[in-house]
Design a protein around this motif. Sequence first.
Motif, mmCIF file in Angstrom:
data_model
loop_
_atom_site.group_PDB
_atom_site.id
_atom_site.type_symbol
_atom_site.label_atom_id
_atom_site.label_comp_id
_atom_site.label_asym_id
_atom_site.label_seq_id
_atom_site.Cartn_x
_atom_site.Cartn_y
_atom_site.Cartn_z
ATOM 1 N N UNK A 239 0.639 -0.990 0.399
ATOM 2 C CA UNK A 239 -0.172 -0.515 0.043
ATOM 3 C C UNK A 239 0.872 1.058 0.239
ATOM 4 N N UNK A 240 -0.283 2.332 -0.384
ATOM 5 C CA UNK A 240 0.987 3.633 -0.727
ATOM 6 C C UNK A 240 2.480 3.640 -1.556
ATOM 7 N N UNK A 241 3.517 3.724 -0.885
ATOM 8 C CA UNK A 241 5.259 3.794 -1.162
ATOM 9 C C UNK A 241 5.943 3.648 0.059
ATOM 10 N N UNK A 242 5.856 3.173 -0.030
ATOM 11 C CA UNK A 242 6.507 2.309 1.541
ATOM 12 C C UNK A 242 8.124 3.103 1.981
ATOM 13 N N UNK A 243 8.382 3.795 2.499
ATOM 14 C CA UNK A 243 9.270 3.667 3.436
ATOM 15 C C UNK A 243 10.214 2.180 3.500
ATOM 16 N N UNK A 244 11.753 2.831 3.402
ATOM 17 C CA UNK A 244 12.676 1.421 3.013
ATOM 18 C C UNK A 244 12.372 0.834 4.091
ATOM 19 N N UNK A 245 11.688 1.066 5.914
ATOM 20 C CA UNK A 245 11.874 0.307 6.611
ATOM 21 C C UNK A 245 11.084 -0.676 7.062
ATOM 22 N N UNK A 246 9.996 -0.424 6.547
ATOM 23 C CA UNK A 246 8.245 -0.884 6.305
ATOM 24 C C UNK A 246 8.575 -2.872 5.983
ATOM 25 N N UNK A 247 9.596 -3.214 5.476
ATOM 26 C CA UNK A 247 9.689 -4.764 4.781
ATOM 27 C C UNK A 247 10.587 -5.558 6.187
ATOM 28 N N UNK A 248 11.226 -4.003 6.541
ATOM 29 C CA UNK A 248 12.298 -4.766 7.734
ATOM 30 C C UNK A 248 11.439 -6.193 9.186
ATOM 31 N N UNK A 249 9.919 -5.561 8.930
ATOM 32 C CA UNK A 249 9.391 -5.773 10.073
ATOM 33 C C UNK A 249 8.955 -7.369 9.865
ATOM 34 N N UNK A 250 8.278 -7.109 8.117
ATOM 35 C CA UNK A 250 8.400 -9.119 8.002
ATOM 36 C C UNK A 250 9.093 -9.565 7.735
#
Length: 615
Positions: free
Chosen positions: A243-254
Amino acid sequence: MDRNIFKYLNSKKLSDTNKVNRLFVLAFMKMNNWSLQQHPYLLEYLNINIPKNESYDVDEFTSILKKYNCNLTFEDLIELFEFVISPSDRIVTGAVYTPSAVRQSIISHCLSKFNARQLYTLRVADIACGCGGFLMDVAKYIHEHTRKSFWDIYYENIFGIDIQHYSIERAKILLSLLALNHGENFVGDFNLIQADTLDFCSDDWNSTYTNFNTIVGNPPYVCSRNVDEKTKNKMLRYEVCKTGHPDLYIPFFQIAMEMLDDNGNLGYITMNSFLRSINGRALREYFSEKGYDIFMVDFRGHQIFRTKSTYTCLFYLDKASRNREVFYSTNERGDLSTKPVYARLSYGELNNKQGWSLNDYCNTIHLESIGIPIGKYCQSRHGIATLSNKTYIFKPQSEEDDYYILEKNGKLYHIEKEICRNIVNSNKLNSNISFESIVEKVIYPYIINQEGCVKVITQDIMQIKFPETYSYLISQRDELSKRDKNKTHGYPTWYAYGRTQSLLMPTYKLFFPKFANKPLNCFLCNDKSLLLYNGIAFVSDDVQNLKILKKIIESRIFWDYIVTNSKPYSSGYYSISGVNIKNFNIPQFTEEEIHSLLSLQKKNDIEDFLSPFYA
């Protein structure tokens, strides 16, 4: 560390990684009275054959350190290593120095659940490790609680991944120095690899770097506009980036969730924008679907990092706890010695699409459910986007019958009045100034055709009808060509605005600022031709709706909602952008109530009238 030390390093324009490493390590050894002969491993590892011209650099650097009372501790060394990453790499990789108190708070939270026997075999990773500050503190924690040697800890307990080779080299240096400082010579190896963590989902990922018990760290701070296409494509492999235009930190959770074992736990200091943003929606849905318990300490407007303006939280997740609960606390002073007091919420209470309103949850949910969301009650508009306001917008030096006089770099230009419109920057309404004082002129190279559509004025008409303005724009053509990173070839003509937003506005406009540090001061206008740049305006063809809205958003009730839920800034300002206010509700008044509200003029009377509707 004193800023003058960084100024000194800037003046040296250090670029060679090996030279930087040698300088810092030799200065560290000298400041701590270590002899080169005592530690032959370190010299061999660094491939140190000190050029004669570098011995002077070490002496000069240590004198600078002493001058500014820096003893060059391990913490100083971490900060120095993070500082000498180039500015361009900081944008690409998002590296930033994490203060010791933050690292230790995260590590204590994550590791205190394990006893000494468990710690002895624990596998702990930092999947964006930088120069290894978190790994150093994990090693110290395990050593202190188990008496295990550092080299055994390096070989069996800690794992680091970073995209930059020099970060991995510096992590090895830092950990080597730590072991040497405790009297241990080299007897082992490191689990530190240079790799792009985003490649975790690929088939050839190194299986050693998964199935961890704990992951700690500080995911990269790179906003979406600075993420290159290759990285964006990698991010789209992860469902949290849908969703949206994610910042780079977002995938580091998954990635962390998938790298952890079934009972693993996670501790990050990271951006807090995922709580409310559109680009955090998929992440919120991911957490809700998994049902893991989350603990968050939100720093809100407090700046944890000295070198980067960003808004952060401590984030903890335990995969062994799936009670579908979120625990939320605020810490607006950044005092990590205070014990968090958590509000406890269930995932079922939270709105993943709308955003998580965790601060003062019960009152916020009430204010967001009593009428019509403000985002549906009235449309909002942001200002025009010329992408070169200094070219188009001006305060006339004077005027003649048919011209405004524009001054630019000491030269006067005649601008035809017919091609100009009035324009305001409503961000200035946060100050106690009159609306008339912020009205400026804007060169508006557009016409509105019979169908009501906005079209750019063609060059032949410009030259015939507005020759003076055309001549002025010609003089600014080089500057205009730099817009959109020199990619203006898609513009309908070279002097068109960079974007077409808000070129045509409804008659009635309620202007207010994007940022404020006190209750709002709005202005309602019925000038159809008046334009906006910066700031925001609610717009409507129904003036009564805007009059009602003005009473409400200038109230203390609305301001308290902003303070509780909006994005705070360190200077005491809060964002009034759409994502932060769109869910605030406007009551559904009767005609009699509307008449009563609009008749009130005094602030206290308006507050008293509105209070029962929001109680």
